[in-house]
Design a protein around this motif. Sequence first.
Motif, PDB file in Angstrom:
ATOM      1  N   VAL A  97      -6.823  -7.999   5.141  1.00 40.22           N
ATOM      2  CA  VAL A  97      -5.662  -7.393   4.487  1.00 40.22           C
ATOM      3  C   VAL A  97      -4.625  -6.945   5.511  1.00 40.22           C
ATOM      4  CG1 VAL A  97      -4.871  -5.503   3.025  1.00 40.22           C
ATOM      5  CG2 VAL A  97      -7.070  -6.614   2.546  1.00 40.22           C
TER       6      VAL A  97
ATOM      7  N   VAL B 230      -7.925  -2.375   7.952  1.00 42.13           N
ATOM      8  CA  VAL B 230      -7.071  -3.511   7.636  1.00 42.13           C
ATOM      9  C   VAL B 230      -6.733  -4.262   8.914  1.00 42.13           C
ATOM     10  CG1 VAL B 230      -6.089  -2.369   5.612  1.00 42.13           C
ATOM     11  CG2 VAL B 230      -4.913  -2.195   7.812  1.00 42.13           C
TER      12      VAL B 230
ATOM     13  N   ALA C 264      -5.481   2.968   5.190  1.00 39.59           N
ATOM     14  CA  ALA C 264      -5.489   1.679   5.906  1.00 39.59           C
ATOM     15  C   ALA C 264      -6.514   1.702   7.040  1.00 39.59           C
ATOM     16  CB  ALA C 264      -4.090   1.379   6.445  1.00 39.59           C
TER      17      ALA C 264
ATOM     18  N   LEU D   4      -6.728  -2.335  -2.586  1.00 41.83           N
ATOM     19  CA  LEU D   4      -7.223  -2.518  -1.216  1.00 41.83           C
ATOM     20  C   LEU D   4      -8.751  -2.625  -1.210  1.00 41.83           C
ATOM     21  CD1 LEU D   4      -7.038  -2.626   1.834  1.00 41.83           C
ATOM     22  CD2 LEU D   4      -6.669  -0.150   1.870  1.00 41.83           C
TER      23      LEU D   4
ATOM     24  N   ALA E  29      -1.534  -4.663   5.433  1.00 42.60           N
ATOM     25  CA  ALA E  29      -0.993  -3.666   4.500  1.00 42.60           C
ATOM     26  C   ALA E  29       0.445  -3.315   4.870  1.00 42.60           C
ATOM     27  CB  ALA E  29      -1.865  -2.415   4.522  1.00 42.60           C
TER      28      ALA E  29
ATOM     29  N   LEU F  89       0.851  -1.202   0.000  1.00 39.56           N
ATOM     30  CA  LEU F  89       0.000   0.000   0.000  1.00 39.56           C
ATOM     31  C   LEU F  89       0.882   1.246   0.000  1.00 39.56           C
ATOM     32  CD1 LEU F  89      -2.913   1.162   0.282  1.00 39.56           C
ATOM     33  CD2 LEU F  89      -2.520   1.155   2.759  1.00 39.56           C
TER      34      LEU F  89
ATOM     35  N   HIS G 146      -1.427  -2.741   9.735  1.00 33.98           N
ATOM     36  CA  HIS G 146      -0.681  -1.901   8.798  1.00 33.98           C
ATOM     37  C   HIS G 146       0.722  -1.706   9.353  1.00 33.98           C
ATOM     38  CE1 HIS G 146      -0.022   2.252   6.719  1.00 33.98           C
ATOM     39  NE2 HIS G 146       0.407   1.275   5.969  1.00 33.98           N
TER      40      HIS G 146
ATOM     41  N   THR H 197      -4.594   1.720  -3.609  1.00 37.53           N
ATOM     42  CA  THR H 197      -5.841   1.936  -2.871  1.00 37.53           C
ATOM     43  C   THR H 197      -6.997   1.214  -3.556  1.00 37.53           C
ATOM     44  OG1 THR H 197      -5.015   4.054  -2.073  1.00 37.53           O
ATOM     45  CG2 THR H 197      -7.393   3.696  -1.948  1.00 37.53           C
TER      46      THR H 197
END
Length: 234
Positions: A39, A66, A61, A29, A41, A19, A69, A26
């Motif tokens: 996810v 997510v 994020a 995502l 990231a 990301l 991150h 994006t």
Amino acid sequence: MPLATLPAVPAGTPAVLLLSGGLDSTTVLALATEAGYAVNALTFRYGQRHGIEIDRARRIAERYRVARHVVVDIDLRLFGGSALTADLAVPKDRDAATMAEGIPITYVPARNTIFLSFALAWAEVLGASDLLIGVNALDYSGYPDCRPAYIAAYEQMANLATKAGVEGTARTRILTPLIDCSKADIIRTGLGLGVNYDETISCYDPEGDGTPCGRCDACALRAKGFAEAMGRPA
Ligand code: ZN
């Protein structure tokens, strides 16, 4: 041109996504979230010209909730060799024909190979088989590490490189849902998923407050993509 898609997975399937805070990652995502992935990231503070994209990546994020991150610090300014990691001017006001010639000075040596290696390491720890990356081979800037042949070779290498690959417990896949899409189709895909592109940043050389320069290749490709997505001539 097809809109980008990502096949649905069982809800909560872990994946690692690169990301950057830009338009492409994006959109990936949003696609991954829609597909059911949990996810994880990964963003890099690699010595790029500005830190704005890190802030944007954090915000994005959070918006997509997510699983985790991680911002990794690596200093590619130690090597330089790119207008993004050395004191070299970012090319401005280049037309499409000029942009299509050769590999520009904004190419960061081996960047995707470095980033994917971190993603692969994290994925193995997480037990994740899928790596997601927003590379694009159509409206891209001539970067060699955005091509399908590169991704296929990296995927093959990944399965030779990991314990999971050697023991046959998991096969690593590198998913590139945007690779054949035009910038306009990427934008259409994202808008269909409710992406707020105002939060993303594409510019190679923005003002200190994040205002894009409007003149670099990334700004030009983004503007062309939005013009086409909105049905206006580029
Ligand atoms: Zn720009």
